[in-house]
Design a protein around this motif. Structure first.
Motif, PDB file in Angstrom:
ATOM      1  N   UNK A 162       0.830  -1.201   0.000  1.00  0.00           N
ATOM      2  CA  UNK A 162       0.000   0.000   0.000  1.00  0.00           C
ATOM      3  C   UNK A 162       0.867   1.254   0.000  1.00  0.00           C
ATOM      4  N   UNK A 163       1.959   1.219   0.819  1.00  0.00           N
ATOM      5  CA  UNK A 163       2.847   2.386   0.876  1.00  0.00           C
ATOM      6  C   UNK A 163       3.548   2.602  -0.473  1.00  0.00           C
ATOM      7  N   UNK A 164       3.934   1.485  -1.144  1.00  0.00           N
ATOM      8  CA  UNK A 164       4.568   1.612  -2.452  1.00  0.00           C
ATOM      9  C   UNK A 164       3.643   2.263  -3.465  1.00  0.00           C
ATOM     10  N   UNK A 165       2.361   1.897  -3.390  1.00  0.00           N
ATOM     11  CA  UNK A 165       1.400   2.520  -4.291  1.00  0.00           C
ATOM     12  C   UNK A 165       1.326   4.018  -4.022  1.00  0.00           C
ATOM     13  N   UNK A 166       1.303   4.387  -2.715  1.00  0.00           N
ATOM     14  CA  UNK A 166       1.261   5.809  -2.373  1.00  0.00           C
ATOM     15  C   UNK A 166       2.508   6.527  -2.866  1.00  0.00           C
ATOM     16  N   UNK A 167       3.720   5.862  -2.682  1.00  0.00           N
ATOM     17  CA  UNK A 167       4.973   6.481  -3.127  1.00  0.00           C
ATOM     18  C   UNK A 167       4.976   6.656  -4.639  1.00  0.00           C
TER      19      UNK A 167
END
Length: 631
Positions: free
Chosen positions: A370-375
């Protein structure tokens, strides 16, 4: 429980395998060490035996050579007498060393015996008579008597260590013994010197060697030079070296096609009647075929086993090391098997902990996704914002430059009072200030616009035919007013070999020259600013040309030169406020030079001056062509 039983079974099987493997390797390595030690001992014996046989051959062959020398003397003068013969042999060490007797035997038939006896009496003082061997040694020692049909070999001249023996053998038929007669006849037939182990005419000669050198006198009489050599003494001399001290030997020879054979064995320097091989425990034995003159000998050197004892030290060390290594491996395997049991318990406990950690990691993994998608979304937003910024700068620069040009135009009209005189002089001064400020602001906007284009990749470097001299002249024409206001002289220098017509982007080259020249004028209070052009190839061999701008200004400190071409960088903030500018001119020059695949550098000394050099690839243009290419 079943799992633990399987582990124990595998461990015992592994231990058994290690023990068997270690035992096999120990046996193999030890056997190889034993074979190597045996081979080394055998090689040492063989080397000694080979040299021993060679020295025996050399000593016997030397005796035959000495007899040949004696015959050469005898051939030169056959009037030799008894006294001369005795003196000759006594003075010639090669003939008397280790010899029991040396003599000249002449072959005679019943028809020639009288003439031979008459010749001998003329050359010997006192009485001389021809006799048979049985008269000297007796029938027990002389062995088989010869037949009446064979020739006799009477000893005409005799030398011996014992004078009694010399007198006893003088005139005796040495060929009366059948084996000796056959050997002497065969030697005369072959016409070559030869040697055999001495047949026992006398008991003391059983350890001797008979050397025979055949000759034919000037009157056609056959004869043989006889040497009886003491073999034990000869071998003592040969074996005087410590290397041969334990060597013994058996010597054997045959003649008349093998019908007659004679051998002898010398043990520790003494003749031995024992049979061969000797009764030593496991003796070392070697065998050689040796030619003594025209006679073949079989020489068999041998030594007791103790003389060349096999050194099993390396084998013992090898076996010990292998056993120790096997024991260590067994100990390590056993220790590891016990440790494995403890590890299994630890693994079982940690497996459960790992399962729990795995579940936690899965949760963290989903969170990271999820964090990678946000990044990723943030990165895309940043790239979009960066493109928007570049487009905004390019757009706003155009939008700002249009009204600024209008302001500059109207302020210039007011300044020049083109529509009529103004009532107050201050209006003209204000219009001049507006024009100066607008010009400064336009220059900044132009720099920002160029940087925005460079950053967005929208600047293309053209390759068109241009005149290098005309390029510099036009730049000087644009800067001459600025230089005149400060009393600075502008000069241009062109190398003689600098081509006038080259390929390049005239607009960008002019922009670089204007930036460098304007900067040089700005920071020069007196003196000159020089523009130089000359060709210089790159280190790679590629053709190139140098564009230099040199001034006599305030210079740049060495610690500031490394950041001179960075954006928004100024050497001295106070000077920048006085002269204007935001530090973009040299940065734009560097960007343009990089796009042209060149290099820019600076050399400066404070209070002396600064030289900025641009090194660009040189493409000389055909004067009659007008390329319109682009990079």
């Amino acid at each position: 429980m079943a799992r633990d039983s399987d582990i124990d079974f595998r461990q015992w099987v592994l231990l058994l395998f290690v023990v068997l493997l270690g035992g096999g390797l120990t046996w193999s390595a030890t056997s190889e060490s034993v074979r190597s030690a045996q081979a080394e001992a055998r090689a040492s014996f063989n080397a000694a035996a080979d040299l021993y046989a060679d020295r025996v051959k050399g000593a016997l062959s030397h005796g035959l050579d000495a007899a040949s020398d004696l015959y050469s003397y005898y051939e030169a003068t056959e009037e030799i007498d008894h006294v001369t013969f005795q003196r000759l042999i006594s003075s010639y060490s090669s003939l008397n060393e280790h010899r029991k007797m040396v003599g000249v035997a002449v072959a005679a038939t019943p028809d020639t015996v009288g003439a031979l006896e008459a010749y001998a009496k003329e050359h010997y003082p006192g009485e001389f008579s021809l006799r048979g061997a049985g008269d000297v040694v007796g029938s027990s020692e002389s062995g088989r008597p010869g037949s009446g049909a064979q020739r006799a070999f009477y000893m005409l001249y005799v030398w011996a260590l014992n004078e009694d023996r010399a007198e006893r053998w003088r005139g005796v038929d040495i060929g009366a013994y059948t084996p000796l007669n056959a050997f002497l006849e065969e030697t005369l037939e072959k016409g070559q010197p030869a040697a055999i182990p001495m047949p026992p005419l006398e008991t003391e000669d059983r350890s001797c060697v008979l050397l025979a050198t055949p000759f034919v006198s000037q009157v056609g009489v056959d004869g043989v030079i006889i040497q009886i050599l003491d073999m034990p003494k000869l071998l003592d001399e040969v074996a005087s070296s410590q290397r041969f001290s334990r060597l013994n030997a058996r010597f054997s020879s045959s003649w008349r096609g093998g019908a007659m054979v004679q051998d002898m064995m010398i043990i520790d320097g003494t003749f031995s009647p024992e049979t061969f091989p000797p009764p030593a425990a496991k003796p070392w034995i070697a065998s050689y075929e040796v030619a003594i003159g025209g006679q073949m000998w079989q020489v068999q050197p041998w030594a007791p086993y103790e003389a060349y004892r096999i050194d099993y030290g390396a084998a013992v060390i090898t076996a010990s090391v292998c056993l120790i290594m096997t024991g260590l491996v067994v100990f390590i395997v056993w220790s590891q098997s016990q440790r494995a049991k403890r590890v299994v318990d630890i693994v079982n406990r940690r497996t459960r902990a790992l399962k729990e950690a795995h579940d936690e990691l899965e949760d963290h993994y989903r969170m990271l996704q999820n964090l990678n998608k946000d990044v990723e979304e943030a990165r895309k937003s940043a790239e979009t914002a960066n493109r928007a910024k570049s487009e905004f700068l390019a757009t706003m620069s155009h939008e700002l430059r249009t009204p600024l040009n209008a302001i500059l135009g109207f302020s210039q009209i007011l300044q020049e009072q083109a529509l009529g005189p103004l009532g107050d002089k201050r209006y003209a001064e204000y219009a001049k200030d507006i024009n100066a400020s607008g010009s400064h602001l336009l220059a900044i906007i132009n720099d920002i616009l160029d940087l925005a284009k460079l950053e967005a990749g929208k600047i293309q470097i053209e390759q068109k035919r241009l005149s290098s001299r005309l390029l510099v002249d036009r730049v000087i024409a644009l800067l001459v007013q600025q230089a005149s206001n400060k009393g600075i002289e502008l000069k241009a220098e062109f190398a003689m070999n600098m081509p006038d017509h080259i390929l390049g982007d005239e607009l960008r080259l002019r922009q670089i020259l204007i930036n460098l020249g304007s900067n040089a004028i700005k920071f020069t209070n007196q003196g000159t600013v020089v523009f130089r052009l000359h060709p210089r190839p790159f280190a790679t061999g590629q053709a190139g040309w140098i564009l230099e701008v040199e001034d006599t200004g305030i210079g740049i400190p060495e610690e500031k030169q490394a950041t001179l071409f960075d954006r928004f960088t100024q050497v001295d903030a106070a000077l920048s406020r006085r002269h204007g500018g935001v530090g973009l001119g040299l940065a734009i020059c560097r960007e343009l030079v990089d796009h042209m695949e060149g290099a820019i550098s600076v050399r400066s000394i404070p209070n002396v001056g600064t030289t900025i050099r641009v090194h660009l690839p040189l493409m000389e243009a055909d004067p009659e062509t007008d390329d319109d290419g682009m990079i």
